[in-house]
Scaffold this active site. Structure first.
Site, PDB file in Angstrom:
ATOM      1  N   LYS A   1       0.996  22.389 -17.059  1.00 39.75           N
ATOM      2  CA  LYS A   1       1.338  20.899 -16.783  1.00 39.75           C
ATOM      3  C   LYS A   1       0.747  20.577 -15.620  1.00 39.75           C
ATOM      4  CE  LYS A   1       5.250  18.025 -15.263  1.00 39.75           C
ATOM      5  NZ  LYS A   1       6.687  17.945 -15.265  1.00 39.75           N
TER       6      LYS A   1
ATOM      7  N   CYS B   1      13.946  16.745 -11.225  1.00 35.13           N
ATOM      8  CA  CYS B   1      13.406  15.648 -10.312  1.00 35.13           C
ATOM      9  C   CYS B   1      14.294  14.402 -10.491  1.00 35.13           C
ATOM     10  CB  CYS B   1      11.933  15.416 -10.696  1.00 35.13           C
ATOM     11  SG  CYS B   1      11.616  15.098 -12.280  1.00 35.13           S
TER      12      CYS B   1
ATOM     13  N   TYR C   1       5.002   8.094 -26.761  1.00 35.78           N
ATOM     14  CA  TYR C   1       5.850   6.854 -26.480  1.00 35.78           C
ATOM     15  C   TYR C   1       5.353   6.183 -27.863  1.00 35.78           C
ATOM     16  CZ  TYR C   1       6.629   8.872 -22.208  1.00 35.78           C
ATOM     17  OH  TYR C   1       7.153   9.683 -21.261  1.00 35.78           O
TER      18      TYR C   1
ATOM     19  N   ARG D   1       7.713   7.905 -13.537  1.00 40.64           N
ATOM     20  CA  ARG D   1       8.646   7.894 -12.539  1.00 40.64           C
ATOM     21  C   ARG D   1       9.245   6.773 -12.256  1.00 40.64           C
ATOM     22  NH1 ARG D   1       4.336  11.921  -9.006  1.00 40.64           N
ATOM     23  NH2 ARG D   1       4.687  13.789 -10.673  1.00 40.64           N
TER      24      ARG D   1
ATOM     25  N   CYS E   1      11.275  18.481  -8.077  1.00 43.20           N
ATOM     26  CA  CYS E   1      11.741  19.393  -9.249  1.00 43.20           C
ATOM     27  C   CYS E   1      12.501  20.494  -9.228  1.00 43.20           C
ATOM     28  CB  CYS E   1      10.640  19.541  -9.949  1.00 43.20           C
ATOM     29  SG  CYS E   1       9.506  18.105 -10.571  1.00 43.20           S
TER      30      CYS E   1
ATOM     31  N   CYS F   1      14.528  19.715 -16.211  1.00 43.75           N
ATOM     32  CA  CYS F   1      13.788  19.557 -14.830  1.00 43.75           C
ATOM     33  C   CYS F   1      14.945  19.092 -14.020  1.00 43.75           C
ATOM     34  CB  CYS F   1      12.676  18.690 -14.912  1.00 43.75           C
ATOM     35  SG  CYS F   1      11.620  18.543 -13.338  1.00 43.75           S
TER      36      CYS F   1
ATOM     37  N   LYS G   1      -0.168  19.292 -20.735  1.00 46.89           N
ATOM     38  CA  LYS G   1       0.256  18.296 -20.381  1.00 46.89           C
ATOM     39  C   LYS G   1      -0.476  17.743 -19.083  1.00 46.89           C
ATOM     40  CE  LYS G   1       4.273  15.617 -18.512  1.00 46.89           C
ATOM     41  NZ  LYS G   1       5.455  15.626 -17.911  1.00 46.89           N
TER      42      LYS G   1
ATOM     43  N   ARG H   1       3.677  16.722  -5.988  1.00 44.74           N
ATOM     44  CA  ARG H   1       4.084  18.025  -6.701  1.00 44.74           C
ATOM     45  C   ARG H   1       2.927  19.071  -6.878  1.00 44.74           C
ATOM     46  NH1 ARG H   1       8.624  15.562  -8.175  1.00 44.74           N
ATOM     47  NH2 ARG H   1       8.767  13.968  -9.758  1.00 44.74           N
TER      48      ARG H   1
HETATM   49  C1  PBG Z   1       9.574  16.140 -15.133  1.00 46.93           C
HETATM   50  C2  PBG Z   1       8.675  15.486 -16.022  1.00 46.93           C
HETATM   51  C3  PBG Z   1       7.575  14.606 -15.732  1.00 46.93           C
HETATM   52  C4  PBG Z   1       7.163  13.980 -17.012  1.00 46.93           C
HETATM   53  C5  PBG Z   1       8.052  14.688 -17.974  1.00 46.93           C
HETATM   54  N1  PBG Z   1       8.700  15.553 -17.405  1.00 46.93           N
HETATM   55  C6  PBG Z   1       7.174  13.707 -14.404  1.00 46.93           C
HETATM   56  C7  PBG Z   1       6.799  14.548 -13.356  1.00 46.93           C
HETATM   57  O1  PBG Z   1       6.486  15.653 -13.459  1.00 46.93           O
HETATM   58  O2  PBG Z   1       6.517  14.077 -12.538  1.00 46.93           O
HETATM   59  C8  PBG Z   1       5.994  12.944 -17.103  1.00 46.93           C
HETATM   60  C9  PBG Z   1       6.110  12.415 -18.619  1.00 46.93           C
HETATM   61  C10 PBG Z   1       5.030  11.299 -18.602  1.00 46.93           C
HETATM   62  O3  PBG Z   1       4.421  10.912 -17.530  1.00 46.93           O
HETATM   63  O4  PBG Z   1       5.301  10.551 -19.702  1.00 46.93           O
HETATM   64  N2  PBG Z   1      10.770  15.936 -15.252  1.00 46.93           N
END
Ligand code: PBG
Length: 324
Positions: A195, A122, A313, A205, A130, A120, A248, A217
């Protein structure tokens, strides 16, 4: 079967009965453990909204990967926070970028664990979106090239699998093509297919320093009320060559996980995201709920809903619990 002939409580009497009739199994084989990698040496900086999670320099990430391996966790998922961010996310595909270095080190020192990389932009863009901007909008097609280049650079560094999460249309196809052209036709893609634009990414973040500088987003991630659309997104990713599909976040989308399991015949991952982790940690700290117990309940729920793989996690803690 009706009461009094059938008495479900007969088989709930003790743990041995419960074990015998338990429908869902959860094992360490199901887990992927995310790591946040930052520049420097001996850095292990706590993420305040995610107790137990740290920003790690490459040397520390190696230690963490080793610990995960010792707990028999099959894979880590890497996120990188670069030195410098710019408009075009050049840090994302740099040969010596933070993730590329982390992949090389972990594969050299802990070759037994799978290294999966988040693909990604971002974390690498100065604006925190992103993809590549055109005015205030993320421009889809120019972003695809950068994502493909990023995925190829991860594969070159030795990544075992890439996981595109930018929610650009066509990203899986573009990455598949890029990988194949570069000779990585054996590198699988775990696609963040469905997602959602979720408030549950808040703590991430902080960990990844990737909050957008303006806007949000919602113009590329999915609208939370939708589920048919999730099936369309997954269909596209399957057609474009995804090897593993993903839903997700997990907990507010268990119905989507279940539907995806029923409608698609590919391994299904679910991402138990940062906010889902933070809520349990916070309530546990306040003494408002029994944290270890709720952790296992939630992981079982994600598995019961239909996930084959859980990105969490909690992976290390849950692995220890399951080993007891
Ligand atoms: C984007 C990405 C995100 C997460 C994983 N890959 C953040 C987003 O889309 O803002 C979120 C993962 C999490 O909240 O544990 N690179």
């Amino acid at each position: 079967m009706a009461f009094p002939d059938y008495r479900p409580r007969r088989l709930r009497k003790n743990e041995n009965f419960r074990r015998l009739i338990r429908e869902t199994t959860l094992t360490v084989d199901d887990f992927v453990y995310p790591l946040f990698v930052v520049p420097g040496k001996k850095v292990r900086r706590p993420v305040s909204s995610m107790p137990g999670v740290f920003q790690l320099s490459v040397d520390e990430a190696v230690k963490e990967a080793r610990e995960a391996k010792e707990l028999a966790i099959p894979a880590v998922l890497l996120f990188g926070i670069p030195d410098k961010k710019d408009e075009n996310a050049t840090g994302a595909f740099h040969q010596d970028g933070i993730v590329q270095r982390a992949v090389r080190e972990i594969k050299a020192k802990v070759p037994e664990i799978l290294v999966v990389t988040d693909v990604c932009l971002c974390e690498y863009t100065s604006h925190g979106h992103c993809g590549i901007l055109q005015g205030q909008e993320v421009d889809n097609d120019p972003t695809l090239e950068v994502l493909a280049e990023t995925a190829v650079s991860h594969a070159r560094a030795g990544a075992d699998m890439v996981a595109p999460s930018a929610m650009m249309d066509g990203q899986v196809g573009a990455i598949r093509e890029g990988l194949d052209e570069a000779g990585f036709e054996e590198t699988p893609i775990m696609a963040y297919s469905a997602k959602y634009a979720s408030g549950f990414y808040g703590p991430f973040r902080e960990a990844a320093e990737s909050a957008p500088r303006f806007g949000d987003r919602r113009a590329y991630q999915m609208d939370p009320p939708n589920s048919d659309e999730a099936m369309r997104e997954i269909t596209l990713d399957v057609e474009e060559g995804a090897d593993i599909i993903m839903v997700k976040p997990a907990l507010a989308y268990l119905d989507v996980i279940r539907r995806a399991k029923e409608e698609f015949d590919l391994p299904l991952a679910a991402y138990n995201v940062s906010g889902e982790y933070a809520m349990i940690k916070a309530a546990g700290r306040l003494g408002w709920l029994d944290e270890p117990r709720v952790m296992m309940e939630v992981l079982y729920a994600i598995k019961r809903a239909g996930a084959d793989i859980i990105i969490t996690y909690f992976a290390k803690e849950a692995a220890r619990t399951l080993a007891r």
